[in-house]
Design a protein around this motif. Structure first.
Motif, PDB file in Angstrom:
ATOM      1  N   ALA A 103       0.821  -1.209   0.000  1.00  0.00           N
ATOM      2  CA  ALA A 103       0.000   0.000   0.000  1.00  0.00           C
ATOM      3  C   ALA A 103       0.859   1.264   0.000  1.00  0.00           C
ATOM      4  O   ALA A 103       0.554   2.241  -0.705  1.00  0.00           O
ATOM      5  CB  ALA A 103      -0.934  -0.009   1.215  1.00  0.00           C
ATOM      6  N   SER A 104       1.945   1.248   0.754  1.00  0.00           N
ATOM      7  CA  SER A 104       2.837   2.412   0.806  1.00  0.00           C
ATOM      8  C   SER A 104       3.491   2.658  -0.547  1.00  0.00           C
ATOM      9  O   SER A 104       3.584   3.801  -1.014  1.00  0.00           O
ATOM     10  CB  SER A 104       3.910   2.204   1.878  1.00  0.00           C
ATOM     11  OG  SER A 104       3.328   2.005   3.150  1.00  0.00           O
ATOM     12  N   ALA A 105       3.958   1.570  -1.179  1.00  0.00           N
ATOM     13  CA  ALA A 105       4.586   1.715  -2.491  1.00  0.00           C
ATOM     14  C   ALA A 105       3.584   2.213  -3.527  1.00  0.00           C
ATOM     15  O   ALA A 105       3.915   3.060  -4.373  1.00  0.00           O
ATOM     16  CB  ALA A 105       5.180   0.378  -2.936  1.00  0.00           C
ATOM     17  N   ALA A 106       2.344   1.717  -3.467  1.00  0.00           N
ATOM     18  CA  ALA A 106       1.322   2.164  -4.413  1.00  0.00           C
ATOM     19  C   ALA A 106       1.004   3.643  -4.211  1.00  0.00           C
ATOM     20  O   ALA A 106       0.886   4.413  -5.180  1.00  0.00           O
ATOM     21  CB  ALA A 106       0.055   1.319  -4.250  1.00  0.00           C
ATOM     22  N   ALA A 107       0.878   4.060  -2.954  1.00  0.00           N
ATOM     23  CA  ALA A 107       0.578   5.470  -2.670  1.00  0.00           C
ATOM     24  C   ALA A 107       1.708   6.373  -3.158  1.00  0.00           C
ATOM     25  O   ALA A 107       1.468   7.428  -3.769  1.00  0.00           O
ATOM     26  CB  ALA A 107       0.354   5.659  -1.172  1.00  0.00           C
ATOM     27  N   TRP A 108       2.947   5.980  -2.920  1.00  0.00           N
ATOM     28  CA  TRP A 108       4.103   6.770  -3.335  1.00  0.00           C
ATOM     29  C   TRP A 108       4.189   6.851  -4.854  1.00  0.00           C
ATOM     30  O   TRP A 108       4.402   7.918  -5.431  1.00  0.00           O
ATOM     31  CB  TRP A 108       5.348   6.129  -2.730  1.00  0.00           C
ATOM     32  CG  TRP A 108       6.675   6.593  -3.219  1.00  0.00           C
ATOM     33  CD1 TRP A 108       7.667   5.813  -3.730  1.00  0.00           C
ATOM     34  CD2 TRP A 108       7.203   7.929  -3.212  1.00  0.00           C
ATOM     35  NE1 TRP A 108       8.777   6.570  -4.043  1.00  0.00           N
ATOM     36  CE2 TRP A 108       8.521   7.877  -3.735  1.00  0.00           C
ATOM     37  CE3 TRP A 108       6.696   9.159  -2.814  1.00  0.00           C
ATOM     38  CZ2 TRP A 108       9.317   9.006  -3.868  1.00  0.00           C
ATOM     39  CZ3 TRP A 108       7.496  10.287  -2.953  1.00  0.00           C
ATOM     40  CH2 TRP A 108       8.776  10.214  -3.469  1.00  0.00           C
ATOM     41  N   THR A 109       3.981   5.733  -5.530  1.00  0.00           N
ATOM     42  CA  THR A 109       4.047   5.696  -6.990  1.00  0.00           C
ATOM     43  C   THR A 109       2.963   6.569  -7.613  1.00  0.00           C
ATOM     44  O   THR A 109       3.225   7.362  -8.529  1.00  0.00           O
ATOM     45  CB  THR A 109       3.911   4.249  -7.489  1.00  0.00           C
ATOM     46  OG1 THR A 109       4.988   3.463  -6.946  1.00  0.00           O
ATOM     47  CG2 THR A 109       3.946   4.165  -9.005  1.00  0.00           C
ATOM     48  N   VAL A 110       1.744   6.449  -7.109  1.00  0.00           N
ATOM     49  CA  VAL A 110       0.630   7.238  -7.644  1.00  0.00           C
ATOM     50  C   VAL A 110       0.826   8.718  -7.339  1.00  0.00           C
ATOM     51  O   VAL A 110       0.559   9.583  -8.187  1.00  0.00           O
ATOM     52  CB  VAL A 110      -0.704   6.727  -7.069  1.00  0.00           C
ATOM     53  CG1 VAL A 110      -1.846   7.681  -7.412  1.00  0.00           C
ATOM     54  CG2 VAL A 110      -1.003   5.329  -7.606  1.00  0.00           C
ATOM     55  N   ALA A 111       1.321   9.044  -6.150  1.00  0.00           N
ATOM     56  CA  ALA A 111       1.542  10.453  -5.793  1.00  0.00           C
ATOM     57  C   ALA A 111       2.567  11.098  -6.723  1.00  0.00           C
ATOM     58  O   ALA A 111       2.405  12.248  -7.141  1.00  0.00           O
ATOM     59  CB  ALA A 111       1.995  10.560  -4.340  1.00  0.00           C
ATOM     60  N   LEU A 112       3.617  10.375  -7.063  1.00  0.00           N
ATOM     61  CA  LEU A 112       4.617  10.904  -7.989  1.00  0.00           C
ATOM     62  C   LEU A 112       4.000  11.175  -9.353  1.00  0.00           C
ATOM     63  O   LEU A 112       4.148  12.262  -9.924  1.00  0.00           O
ATOM     64  CB  LEU A 112       5.773   9.916  -8.134  1.00  0.00           C
ATOM     65  CG  LEU A 112       6.815   9.892  -7.021  1.00  0.00           C
ATOM     66  CD1 LEU A 112       7.750   8.710  -7.216  1.00  0.00           C
ATOM     67  CD2 LEU A 112       7.624  11.189  -7.010  1.00  0.00           C
ATOM     68  N   ALA A 113       3.310  10.169  -9.902  1.00  0.00           N
ATOM     69  CA  ALA A 113       2.752  10.308 -11.246  1.00  0.00           C
ATOM     70  C   ALA A 113       1.656  11.361 -11.290  1.00  0.00           C
ATOM     71  O   ALA A 113       1.533  12.106 -12.276  1.00  0.00           O
ATOM     72  CB  ALA A 113       2.213   8.964 -11.729  1.00  0.00           C
ATOM     73  N   ALA A 114       0.863  11.451 -10.231  1.00  0.00           N
ATOM     74  CA  ALA A 114      -0.262  12.379 -10.214  1.00  0.00           C
ATOM     75  C   ALA A 114       0.168  13.833 -10.145  1.00  0.00           C
ATOM     76  O   ALA A 114      -0.666  14.732 -10.302  1.00  0.00           O
ATOM     77  CB  ALA A 114      -1.189  12.055  -9.040  1.00  0.00           C
ATOM     78  N   SER A 115       1.464  14.098  -9.929  1.00  0.00           N
ATOM     79  CA  SER A 115       1.922  15.487  -9.964  1.00  0.00           C
ATOM     80  C   SER A 115       1.757  16.085 -11.355  1.00  0.00           C
ATOM     81  O   SER A 115       1.758  17.303 -11.510  1.00  0.00           O
ATOM     82  CB  SER A 115       3.386  15.572  -9.525  1.00  0.00           C
ATOM     83  OG  SER A 115       4.232  14.906 -10.439  1.00  0.00           O
ATOM     84  N   ASP A 116       1.604  15.242 -12.360  1.00  0.00           N
ATOM     85  CA  ASP A 116       1.312  15.699 -13.725  1.00  0.00           C
ATOM     86  C   ASP A 116      -0.182  15.642 -14.039  1.00  0.00           C
ATOM     87  O   ASP A 116      -0.573  15.824 -15.190  1.00  0.00           O
ATOM     88  CB  ASP A 116       2.061  14.829 -14.741  1.00  0.00           C
ATOM     89  CG  ASP A 116       3.533  15.192 -14.828  1.00  0.00           C
ATOM     90  OD1 ASP A 116       3.861  16.368 -14.609  1.00  0.00           O
ATOM     91  OD2 ASP A 116       4.353  14.301 -15.104  1.00  0.00           O
ATOM     92  N   GLY A 117      -1.003  15.376 -13.017  1.00  0.00           N
ATOM     93  CA  GLY A 117      -2.429  15.223 -13.226  1.00  0.00           C
ATOM     94  C   GLY A 117      -2.805  13.746 -13.267  1.00  0.00           C
ATOM     95  O   GLY A 117      -1.985  12.888 -13.621  1.00  0.00           O
ATOM     96  N   TRP A 118      -4.050  13.461 -12.927  1.00  0.00           N
ATOM     97  CA  TRP A 118      -4.478  12.058 -12.858  1.00  0.00           C
ATOM     98  C   TRP A 118      -4.411  11.367 -14.212  1.00  0.00           C
ATOM     99  O   TRP A 118      -4.225  10.156 -14.299  1.00  0.00           O
ATOM    100  CB  TRP A 118      -5.892  11.967 -12.279  1.00  0.00           C
ATOM    101  CG  TRP A 118      -5.928  12.322 -10.829  1.00  0.00           C
ATOM    102  CD1 TRP A 118      -6.393  13.479 -10.284  1.00  0.00           C
ATOM    103  CD2 TRP A 118      -5.436  11.531  -9.750  1.00  0.00           C
ATOM    104  NE1 TRP A 118      -6.224  13.464  -8.917  1.00  0.00           N
ATOM    105  CE2 TRP A 118      -5.654  12.277  -8.555  1.00  0.00           C
ATOM    106  CE3 TRP A 118      -4.853  10.270  -9.661  1.00  0.00           C
ATOM    107  CZ2 TRP A 118      -5.291  11.790  -7.304  1.00  0.00           C
ATOM    108  CZ3 TRP A 118      -4.490   9.779  -8.400  1.00  0.00           C
ATOM    109  CH2 TRP A 118      -4.716  10.542  -7.244  1.00  0.00           C
ATOM    110  N   GLY A 119      -4.524  12.139 -15.264  1.00  0.00           N
ATOM    111  CA  GLY A 119      -4.432  11.539 -16.589  1.00  0.00           C
ATOM    112  C   GLY A 119      -3.058  10.972 -16.891  1.00  0.00           C
ATOM    113  O   GLY A 119      -2.907  10.129 -17.786  1.00  0.00           O
TER     114      GLY A 119
END
Length: 469
Positions: A103-119
């Motif tokens: 869960a921590s790795a998923a949250a970190w990975t998504v947070a990084l990518a989402a800095s460019d927007g959810w798309g």
């Protein structure tokens, strides 16, 4: 002071003299090597000698620093993780730790990518060169598509041409299950890729004990390779290899029908690797290291071998002959304007600089210690002779063997010359195993500082580099 792990095996009595200096030198070499790779790449591009990549050695382009607020959620999460993960990894019951790590790795990975927007999570898979763009050619008749895959290879999209057919069949199966579209494909890649943190932790526990696995978890979670887990299909490849290896390790440690079932499952997953990517063959060094370290019983090996044969047999019977696929892919590679036209002399060392970006400064600091432990701490003669003493490999040496096996796979692939550029995604299945080297280094009180350095590397990459993956 002598330490023992969860299995009662003796650990090294603390860091050898001079480790800190060698680690600092390694970090300096890591930074200088990365800087040199970018400087030489800039010069080659300016001279017109390297035009395939805008930011060699990465297949990416530079961008200015984005609005600070976009990276604030990821930075805040990184600070929280660096502060809390060492304590959580040390104190949580083992059964809870792998899910929390995932869960921590998923949250970190998504947070990084989402800095460019959810798309941005699904965006990389929407490129016309990617796998989903080729689904239209597969849908009418998957069996006919598979039978004619090699002879029609030149008409497929770039990533389909460069890989065996299994990734496309996975996406087709996802679509048939009612989860079509790049959004679901991205969810699969990210969920699977981040789950590898749990799989690698399970493997480390089997070969080196619980203490080593707990030490590795924070560094697995915050490894900078998370930047490319969202969203490169190679993250899915990482998950297949990691869970196959974990099941094999569990089978070697277990007994009875459950161990045999785990062995079959592990073999089945590992047998998929050559049909996901031709470049995954050297990654077999990692499960081989597990077998050498754990010495599973003959029936476990037989069960794993049976599972390993399933995918090759199925693809062969359905009309795809793997050697023909390799040959056809190599032919398209040689006539393309991509990797084959890149400089071997430049990318041979530059690819290793990219590996350094994926693994981060903490692994660079740990590498001298890891290599020293690997050289002196593993009783190789006992291991290779199947002596009873091979079961008493010290935990640090067992962890070093996993990291060393992954590094060996990278070196083999790099020397082959087939991987010239674009390795930021290709190295993902290998780099995750190198992250366990931090468990050998055991920075103890300095763990939070090194975790912060790992997170800062990932944040800098996300902020300064615009990657197609």
């Amino acid at each position: 002071m002598t330490l023992t792990d969860a299995h009662g095996r003796v650990e090294a009595a603390g860091p050898p003299k001079g480790r800190g200096r060698s680690g600092r030198v390694a970090v300096a070499v890591w930074a200088a090597g990365i800087a040199a790779a970018f400087a030489v790449g800039w010069y080659l591009r300016r001279a017109g000698l390297s035009t395939e990549d805008a930011l060699p050695p990465l297949h990416a382009r530079a961008r200015g620093w984005p609005p600070p607020w976009r990276l604030l959620p990821a930075a805040a999460l990184a600070a929280l993780a660096a502060a809390a993960l060492p304590a959580l990894a040390a104190r949580l019951p083992w059964r809870a730790l792998p899910p929390v790590a995932w869960a921590s790795a998923a949250a970190w990975t998504v947070a990084l990518a989402a800095s460019d927007g959810w798309g941005a999570l699904a965006g990389p898979l929407e490129a016309p060169t990617e796998y989903p763009a080729g689904l239209a050619q597969l849908r009418p008749d998957p069996l006919e598509w598979l039978r004619t895959f090699t002879e029609r290879l030149g008409g497929y999209t770039t990533h389909v041409r460069g890989h065996p057919p299994l990734p496309m069949l996975v996406l087709w199966a996802l679509e048939k299950a009612g989860l079509g579209g790049t959004g679901w494909a991205a969810a699969l890649v990210i969920a699977a890729g981040t789950s590898s943190v749990a799989a690698i932790a399970v493997t480390v526990r089997c070969v080196a004990g619980e203490r080593a696995a707990r030490a590795a978890v924070p560094f697995l979670v915050l490894a900078p390779l998370a930047v490319w887990v969202a969203t490169a299909m190679d993250a899915f490849f990482l998950a297949v290899a990691a869970w196959g290896t974990a099941l094999l390790a569990l089978a070697a440690r277990g007994s009875g029908a459950r161990a045999l079932a785990a062995a079959v499952g592990g073999g089945l997953l590992l047998g998929c690797l050559p049909y996901l990517s031709y470049g995954l063959l050297p990654l077999y060094a990692v499960p081989l290291a597990v077998v050498l370290l754990l010495r599973p019983r003959a029936r476990v090996l037989a069960a794993a071998g049976a599972g390993l044969a399933v995918t090759p047999a199925a693809f062969t019977l359905l009309g795809f002959w793997w050697p023909d696929g390799v040959r056809a892919t190599l032919d398209t590679y040689l006539v393309s304007r991509g990797s084959a036209q890149r400089s071997y002399a430049y990318f041979l060392p530059a690819n290793l600089a990219v590996l350094g970006l994926l693994t981060g400064p903490a692994v660079a600091h740990a590498l001298p210690r890891t290599l020293a432990v690997l050289r002196r701490g593993v009783p190789w003669r006992q291991v290779l002779r199947r002596d009873a003493g091979a079961r008493t490999v010290p935990p640090a040496a067992a962890v070093a063997a996993l990291a060393g096996a992954a590094l060996l796979g990278v070196l083999v692939l790099d020397l082959s010359g087939v991987t010239r550029g674009e390795v930021e995604r290709i190295w993902v299945p290998f780099a995750a195993w190198l992250a366990v080297a931090a468990a050998v280094d055991r920075p103890s009180a300095g763990a939070r500082g090194w975790l912060a350095a790992q997170a800062a590397t990932a944040l800098a990459l996300q902020a300064l580099v615009l990657s197609p993956w």
